[in-house]
Design a protein around this motif. Structure first.
Motif, PDB file in Angstrom:
ATOM      1  N   GLU A  57     -38.788  91.516  12.141  1.00 48.08           N
ATOM      2  CA  GLU A  57     -39.145  92.584  11.216  1.00 48.08           C
ATOM      3  C   GLU A  57     -39.677  93.773  12.008  1.00 48.08           C
ATOM      4  OE1 GLU A  57     -42.071  91.205   8.386  1.00 48.08           O
ATOM      5  OE2 GLU A  57     -43.706  91.834   9.687  1.00 48.08           O
ATOM      6  N   GLY A  58     -39.218  94.946  11.610  1.00 49.86           N
ATOM      7  CA  GLY A  58     -39.594  96.162  12.322  1.00 49.86           C
ATOM      8  C   GLY A  58     -38.570  96.626  13.334  1.00 49.86           C
ATOM      9  N   LEU A  59     -37.475  95.860  13.539  1.00 54.27           N
ATOM     10  CA  LEU A  59     -36.451  96.236  14.513  1.00 54.27           C
ATOM     11  C   LEU A  59     -35.285  96.967  13.841  1.00 54.27           C
ATOM     12  CD1 LEU A  59     -36.219  93.039  16.791  1.00 54.27           C
ATOM     13  CD2 LEU A  59     -37.579  95.112  17.147  1.00 54.27           C
ATOM     14  N   LEU A  60     -34.487  97.649  14.660  1.00 51.62           N
ATOM     15  CA  LEU A  60     -33.254  98.281  14.221  1.00 51.62           C
ATOM     16  C   LEU A  60     -32.079  97.595  14.906  1.00 51.62           C
ATOM     17  CD1 LEU A  60     -34.155 102.100  14.400  1.00 51.62           C
ATOM     18  CD2 LEU A  60     -34.266 100.586  12.410  1.00 51.62           C
ATOM     19  N   MET A  61     -31.291  96.836  14.144  1.00 49.35           N
ATOM     20  CA  MET A  61     -30.041  96.289  14.663  1.00 49.35           C
ATOM     21  C   MET A  61     -29.006  97.384  14.476  1.00 49.35           C
ATOM     22  SD  MET A  61     -31.311  93.523  15.560  1.00 49.35           S
ATOM     23  CE  MET A  61     -32.647  92.395  15.150  1.00 49.35           C
ATOM     24  N   ASN A  62     -28.483  97.889  15.598  1.00 44.53           N
ATOM     25  CA  ASN A  62     -27.702  99.118  15.515  1.00 44.53           C
ATOM     26  C   ASN A  62     -26.419  99.064  16.322  1.00 44.53           C
ATOM     27  OD1 ASN A  62     -28.318 100.869  18.249  1.00 44.53           O
ATOM     28  ND2 ASN A  62     -30.038  99.524  17.731  1.00 44.53           N
ATOM     29  N   SER A  63     -25.583 100.037  16.105  1.00 45.04           N
ATOM     30  CA  SER A  63     -24.324 100.151  16.834  1.00 45.04           C
ATOM     31  C   SER A  63     -24.066 101.619  17.135  1.00 45.04           C
ATOM     32  CB  SER A  63     -23.173  99.575  16.000  1.00 45.04           C
ATOM     33  OG  SER A  63     -21.946  99.659  16.712  1.00 45.04           O
ATOM     34  N   ARG A  64     -23.431 101.851  18.262  1.00 44.59           N
ATOM     35  CA  ARG A  64     -23.096 103.211  18.688  1.00 44.59           C
ATOM     36  C   ARG A  64     -21.815 103.641  17.972  1.00 44.59           C
ATOM     37  NH1 ARG A  64     -24.064 106.917  22.744  1.00 44.59           N
ATOM     38  NH2 ARG A  64     -22.248 107.925  23.700  1.00 44.59           N
ATOM     39  N   MET A  65     -21.961 104.460  16.959  1.00 44.82           N
ATOM     40  CA  MET A  65     -20.840 104.932  16.142  1.00 44.82           C
ATOM     41  C   MET A  65     -20.763 106.458  16.237  1.00 44.82           C
ATOM     42  SD  MET A  65     -19.927 101.976  14.896  1.00 44.82           S
ATOM     43  CE  MET A  65     -20.317 100.485  13.958  1.00 44.82           C
ATOM     44  N   VAL A  66     -20.782 106.970  17.467  1.00 46.85           N
ATOM     45  CA  VAL A  66     -21.059 108.393  17.691  1.00 46.85           C
ATOM     46  C   VAL A  66     -19.954 109.339  17.236  1.00 46.85           C
ATOM     47  CG1 VAL A  66     -22.693 108.019  19.573  1.00 46.85           C
ATOM     48  CG2 VAL A  66     -20.252 108.205  20.082  1.00 46.85           C
ATOM     49  N   GLN A  67     -18.751 108.811  16.972  1.00 47.88           N
ATOM     50  CA  GLN A  67     -17.634 109.708  16.670  1.00 47.88           C
ATOM     51  C   GLN A  67     -17.426 109.945  15.177  1.00 47.88           C
ATOM     52  OE1 GLN A  67     -16.950 110.961  19.333  1.00 47.88           O
ATOM     53  NE2 GLN A  67     -16.111 109.645  20.927  1.00 47.88           N
ATOM     54  N   GLY A  68     -18.436 109.707  14.366  1.00 51.95           N
ATOM     55  CA  GLY A  68     -18.265 109.800  12.923  1.00 51.95           C
ATOM     56  C   GLY A  68     -17.875 111.165  12.397  1.00 51.95           C
TER      57      GLY A  68
END
Length: 367
Positions: A57-68
């Motif tokens: 809890e408190g984390l960000l599970m993320n992905s690099r989706m920079v080309q949106g």
């Protein structure tokens, strides 16, 4: 006299209706920080959730989706990015498919992603002649880019997702004519986000500030904290955006950035063993200026998701958020890679499935 009062009241009501029509729609998602944890709408992310005995809890599970919101404004190179089915590049299709895919990401437990105003390398690493920037040379905003960004941020707000939004990318910053244009771009971007009412956005001033390809000194490690402080100084209706910047893979942030930032960004490229990842995290938390604050990996191209121990799991064990960076390798199909343009934004390759499967295991799915 009464008639005049009614007329004044009527004009007031009409004025309020007209002005309200131009106000941004109310937003529902607010990201804040308490100590080392991210909160969304007053609650820690993944509230009450743990994985293998470790609190997430408190984390960000993320992905690099920079080309949106990617586009190529260079007609000579634009043809490199045609879709397999049409042979043509279409920035509006790209953003529409991005937005459509976000529900599936969230259903697997992803609560954050990185998007970049100037994208990233559309071929994986390095930048060449293509021209992808939402800024005119003087730092003013291009409306067509901002319209696409609005679609992304609106959907993220509706899904209660946190957006780490980068402003600059090396190999594109040279399209800004001078340092004042860089400052203008920061001011214009941050003010746009705030005036649109978004409170689910974290700012990443620039991707990997220590990369030598940056042209403007204010975007380099010794001075980038000036732009972090600039972002922090901009408020609208009592709200400001939380901000940081990132460094290249396996690089410990410098003290000036740690002291100025609201959270810390590190990258896992080149961190090819779990021992190196543990050392990077440990040494980052030793930098002068560190205090209890979130540490986020928002780029790592080391996977091994089938292994009991990998960079993702080690980050989580050390209470650090982790982000997936995937690009299309030579000879791979269109389905591979979230940074390579054109992008298949679905979860349609074995690598993507491996990442999202682990996200779902760690988070328990839709949160």
């Amino acid at each position: 006299m009464k008639k005049n009062n009614y007329l004044i009241l009527l004009l007031f009501v009409l004025s309020w209706i007209v002005s309200s029509a131009f106000l941004p729609a109310p937003k529902k998602t607010v990201v804040t920080i308490q100590g080392e944890a991210f909160y969304v709408n007053g609650k820690p992310t993944y509230q009450g959730r743990s994985w293998k005995g470790k609190k997430i809890e408190g984390l960000l599970m993320n992905s690099r989706m920079v080309q949106g919101i990617f586009d190529d404004l260079n007609p000579e190179t634009r043809k490199l990015f045609g879709y397999p089915d049409t042979g043509e590049w279409d920035p509006n299709r790209n953003t529409a498919e991005f937005v459509d895919a976000m529900d599936e990401w969230k259903a697997h437990g992803l609560n954050s992603f990185t998007i970049n105003m100037q994208g990233g390398s559309p071929t994986g690493y390095g930048n060449k002649e293509w021209y992808n920037s939402p800024f005119y040379a003087d730092g003013q905003l291009r409306p067509e880019y901002m319209n696409r960004l609005k679609l992304v941020l609106d959907k993220a707000d509706a899904l209660e997702m946190v957006v780490m939004m980068g402003i600059f990318y090396f190999g594109q910053d040279q399209n800004l004519e001078d340092e004042q244009a860089v400052i203008n771009a920061v001011n214009n971007t941050v003010n746009w986000v705030l005036k649109e009412g978004y409170q689910n956005v974290l700012i990443e001033v620039n991707n990997e500030c220590n990369i030598k390809a940056y042209e403007h000194d204010i975007l380099k490690p010794d001075r980038v904290d000036e732009l972090i402080e600039l972002v922090k100084s901009i408020e609208h209706n009592g709200h400001r955006l939380l901000v940081s910047t990132s460094y290249g893979g396996n690089t410990i942030p410098l003290s000036n950035v740690v002291k100025a930032s609201d959270y810390i960004l590190i990258h896992g490229n080149g961190v090819d063993t779990t021992e190196k990842m543990e050392n990077l995290i440990r040494n980052t938390r030793k930098v002068d200026g560190y205090r209890p604050m979130p540490v986020v990996v928002n780029e790592d191209d080391n996977y091994d998701f089938d292994n009991a121990k990998n960079n993702f799991s080690v980050a989580v064990e050390n209470y650090v958020s982790w982000g997936y960076f995937d690009y299309r390798r030579d000879g791979e199909a269109y389905e591979e890679g979230y940074q390579s343009v054109p992008v298949d934004w679905g979860i349609n390759s074995e690598r993507k499935k491996g990442f999202f499967s682990l996200v779902k295991e760690i988070t328990g799915g839709k949160f």
